[in-house]
Design an enzyme around this catalytic site. Sequence first.
Site, PDB file in Angstrom:
ATOM      1  N   ARG A 123      33.581  31.288  52.859  1.00 52.55           N
ATOM      2  CA  ARG A 123      32.667  31.480  51.726  1.00 52.55           C
ATOM      3  C   ARG A 123      32.465  32.952  51.366  1.00 52.55           C
ATOM      4  O   ARG A 123      31.468  33.325  50.755  1.00 52.55           O
ATOM      5  CB  ARG A 123      31.314  30.803  51.985  1.00 52.55           C
ATOM      6  CG  ARG A 123      31.402  29.292  52.144  1.00 52.55           C
ATOM      7  CD  ARG A 123      30.026  28.653  52.152  1.00 52.55           C
ATOM      8  NE  ARG A 123      30.115  27.207  52.239  1.00 52.55           N
ATOM      9  CZ  ARG A 123      30.105  26.523  53.386  1.00 52.55           C
ATOM     10  NH1 ARG A 123      30.002  27.179  54.540  1.00 52.55           N
ATOM     11  NH2 ARG A 123      30.194  25.222  53.393  1.00 52.55           N
ATOM     12  N   LYS A 126      37.408  40.257  39.104  1.00 51.12           N
ATOM     13  CA  LYS A 126      37.985  38.982  38.672  1.00 51.12           C
ATOM     14  C   LYS A 126      39.139  38.625  39.590  1.00 51.12           C
ATOM     15  O   LYS A 126      40.077  39.403  39.759  1.00 51.12           O
ATOM     16  CB  LYS A 126      38.497  39.072  37.230  1.00 51.12           C
ATOM     17  CG  LYS A 126      37.461  38.781  36.166  1.00 51.12           C
ATOM     18  CD  LYS A 126      38.119  38.674  34.812  1.00 51.12           C
ATOM     19  CE  LYS A 126      37.102  38.326  33.743  1.00 51.12           C
ATOM     20  NZ  LYS A 126      37.734  38.236  32.407  1.00 51.12           N
ATOM     21  N   GLU A 133      47.533  48.055  29.180  1.00 55.12           N
ATOM     22  CA  GLU A 133      46.105  47.982  29.459  1.00 55.12           C
ATOM     23  C   GLU A 133      45.431  49.329  29.212  1.00 55.12           C
ATOM     24  O   GLU A 133      44.280  49.393  28.792  1.00 55.12           O
ATOM     25  CB  GLU A 133      45.859  47.512  30.893  1.00 55.12           C
ATOM     26  CG  GLU A 133      46.350  46.103  31.198  1.00 55.12           C
ATOM     27  CD  GLU A 133      45.498  45.014  30.558  1.00 55.12           C
ATOM     28  OE1 GLU A 133      44.482  45.329  29.910  1.00 55.12           O
ATOM     29  OE2 GLU A 133      45.853  43.825  30.710  1.00 55.12           O
ATOM     30  N   LYS A 176      36.857  50.390  31.972  1.00 58.81           N
ATOM     31  CA  LYS A 176      36.582  49.071  32.542  1.00 58.81           C
ATOM     32  C   LYS A 176      35.387  49.117  33.478  1.00 58.81           C
ATOM     33  O   LYS A 176      34.562  48.198  33.492  1.00 58.81           O
ATOM     34  CB  LYS A 176      37.812  48.543  33.278  1.00 58.81           C
ATOM     35  CG  LYS A 176      37.609  47.110  33.780  1.00 58.81           C
ATOM     36  CD  LYS A 176      38.896  46.443  34.192  1.00 58.81           C
ATOM     37  CE  LYS A 176      38.660  44.966  34.505  1.00 58.81           C
ATOM     38  NZ  LYS A 176      39.890  44.261  34.896  1.00 58.81           N
ATOM     39  N   GLU A 178      31.096  38.349  32.640  1.00 58.49           N
ATOM     40  CA  GLU A 178      31.552  38.079  31.279  1.00 58.49           C
ATOM     41  C   GLU A 178      30.575  37.204  30.483  1.00 58.49           C
ATOM     42  O   GLU A 178      30.973  36.223  29.850  1.00 58.49           O
ATOM     43  CB  GLU A 178      32.957  37.461  31.294  1.00 58.49           C
ATOM     44  CG  GLU A 178      33.700  37.658  29.967  1.00 58.49           C
ATOM     45  CD  GLU A 178      35.186  37.339  30.066  1.00 58.49           C
ATOM     46  OE1 GLU A 178      35.628  36.479  29.299  1.00 58.49           O
ATOM     47  OE2 GLU A 178      35.875  37.947  30.890  1.00 58.49           O
ATOM     48  N   ARG A 203      32.003  42.080  28.441  1.00 59.67           N
ATOM     49  CA  ARG A 203      33.229  42.085  29.232  1.00 59.67           C
ATOM     50  C   ARG A 203      34.359  41.356  28.509  1.00 59.67           C
ATOM     51  O   ARG A 203      35.542  41.647  28.727  1.00 59.67           O
ATOM     52  CB  ARG A 203      33.002  41.464  30.617  1.00 59.67           C
ATOM     53  CG  ARG A 203      34.256  41.537  31.474  1.00 59.67           C
ATOM     54  CD  ARG A 203      34.026  41.294  32.939  1.00 59.67           C
ATOM     55  NE  ARG A 203      35.280  41.447  33.662  1.00 59.67           N
ATOM     56  CZ  ARG A 203      35.400  41.561  34.965  1.00 59.67           C
ATOM     57  NH1 ARG A 203      34.321  41.526  35.734  1.00 59.67           N
ATOM     58  NH2 ARG A 203      36.582  41.701  35.534  1.00 59.67           N
ATOM     59  N   ASN A 210      39.380  41.692  26.843  1.00 52.13           N
ATOM     60  CA  ASN A 210      40.466  40.747  26.577  1.00 52.13           C
ATOM     61  C   ASN A 210      41.083  40.933  25.199  1.00 52.13           C
ATOM     62  O   ASN A 210      41.783  40.044  24.696  1.00 52.13           O
ATOM     63  CB  ASN A 210      39.959  39.310  26.727  1.00 52.13           C
ATOM     64  CG  ASN A 210      39.795  38.922  28.176  1.00 52.13           C
ATOM     65  OD1 ASN A 210      40.755  38.849  28.924  1.00 52.13           O
ATOM     66  ND2 ASN A 210      38.564  38.679  28.574  1.00 52.13           N
ATOM     67  N   HIS A 228      44.554  39.603  24.549  1.00 47.11           N
ATOM     68  CA  HIS A 228      44.941  38.731  25.652  1.00 47.11           C
ATOM     69  C   HIS A 228      45.013  37.251  25.293  1.00 47.11           C
ATOM     70  O   HIS A 228      45.598  36.475  26.046  1.00 47.11           O
ATOM     71  CB  HIS A 228      43.975  38.910  26.825  1.00 47.11           C
ATOM     72  CG  HIS A 228      44.212  40.175  27.596  1.00 47.11           C
ATOM     73  ND1 HIS A 228      44.214  41.413  27.001  1.00 47.11           N
ATOM     74  CD2 HIS A 228      44.447  40.382  28.923  1.00 47.11           C
ATOM     75  CE1 HIS A 228      44.440  42.333  27.927  1.00 47.11           C
ATOM     76  NE2 HIS A 228      44.592  41.744  29.086  1.00 47.11           N
ATOM     77  N   HIS A 273      48.187  35.729  27.056  1.00 44.98           N
ATOM     78  CA  HIS A 273      48.191  34.698  28.088  1.00 44.98           C
ATOM     79  C   HIS A 273      48.978  33.467  27.631  1.00 44.98           C
ATOM     80  O   HIS A 273      49.624  32.793  28.443  1.00 44.98           O
ATOM     81  CB  HIS A 273      46.762  34.304  28.449  1.00 44.98           C
ATOM     82  CG  HIS A 273      46.058  35.343  29.269  1.00 44.98           C
ATOM     83  ND1 HIS A 273      44.691  35.367  29.422  1.00 44.98           N
ATOM     84  CD2 HIS A 273      46.529  36.392  29.981  1.00 44.98           C
ATOM     85  CE1 HIS A 273      44.360  36.387  30.195  1.00 44.98           C
ATOM     86  NE2 HIS A 273      45.454  37.021  30.544  1.00 44.98           N
ATOM     87  N   HIS A 299      53.137  40.276  32.262  1.00 41.33           N
ATOM     88  CA  HIS A 299      51.802  40.354  31.683  1.00 41.33           C
ATOM     89  C   HIS A 299      51.634  41.557  30.750  1.00 41.33           C
ATOM     90  O   HIS A 299      51.141  41.416  29.625  1.00 41.33           O
ATOM     91  CB  HIS A 299      50.750  40.431  32.794  1.00 41.33           C
ATOM     92  CG  HIS A 299      49.357  40.605  32.282  1.00 41.33           C
ATOM     93  ND1 HIS A 299      48.669  39.601  31.616  1.00 41.33           N
ATOM     94  CD2 HIS A 299      48.517  41.678  32.292  1.00 41.33           C
ATOM     95  CE1 HIS A 299      47.471  40.050  31.256  1.00 41.33           C
ATOM     96  NE2 HIS A 299      47.357  41.297  31.653  1.00 41.33           N
TER      97      HIS A 299
END
Length: 365
Positions: free
Chosen positions: A117, A139, A181, A220, A230, A234, A238, A241, A245, A257
């Site tokens: 956990r 992330k 990026e 960032k 997000e 945030r 993207n 993106h 994606h 990517h």
Amino acid sequence: MTEAQHDALRVEVGGAAPYAVQVGTELLASLEVPQLARALLYDERLPASLVQSVRGALGPTVEVALPSGEACKTLAVMTEVLSRLARANLPRDGAVVGLGGGATTDLAGFVAASYLRGVAFHTVPTTLLGMVDAAVGGKTGVNLPEGKNLVGAFWPPASVTCDLGTLDSLPAWVFREGAAEVFKHGLIADATLLPRVLHADFRAGGPGLARTVADAIRVKADVVTRDLTEQGERAFLNFGHTLAHALEAVTRHGVPHGEAVGYGLHYAALLSLAVGGADVTAHTRSFLAWQRPAPLPELTFEDVWPFMARDKKADHAGVRFVLLHEVGRPYLARVPEGTLRACFDAWRADVRGMTGADMNAEEHA
């Protein structure tokens, strides 16, 4: 603290679990992880000398070599890694260290978030893409056949170490891939990054590289400090993106990517212009000409739309796109389907004109 660590640039990431990002050279041999039990997860294609340098600094309890690239971001690989950690009795006060590109650190972070956990996570990105994007912000996750990054968790790292020396052995196209990026951060927040990316000195080992990488990371870091999970701004990270994606998914990650993001930035620029926002299409065309991504297969809007519709920015009312009022002023908006289709057709014609003989597809072989 070693002399190399002293000379490194530092970017602070705040929030509930603050940490620092170090950017410099010769950082790996003196890598510090305070937890005594460590699991080292690394890309199997990394140079043996690089892995040995980290191994020598850490003396890990258990090591797991991961499939390279997006091939590691599956539930099957994650299950095997978790079992390896359990068989090695990695304790609750241990740590996972992720060494590799963005896909490696995404998987390693999700393992850290899930095992017992949650155990400490330290990330050591070895690509430009990993440094300026994947390693920062917490992330983590894996892919599903239905789309990219659909399973994961927010799990901030305890530290991020960006040793720019790891970029020297990479093919030039991999560096240019990661630059997407950096360029994106310029479009949404720091316009000074745009000419720096397109400058001849922006390359592995180039002068001023550490400062440019640190400034891109700072964009960032500032955003995720204010919005880790997000809930708001945030999502602006993207930009480009949604299509990116989809291109990765529809080609089964045949498009890397960063190159997908380069293509996606131009589509987002066309959308912004079409709905009355900024005209940054000259910027995105210049970036694609500089990046020289591999040509795309012939694709229709129907090919990519199912994947765009599952984008994580979608809500109960449908897909939202990150657009620009102007450079440095992003916003979220819904775009009529007719506009999406028209811009896709314009985008397809543009990128078809910028691919083929003028692009370095042979570099990817």
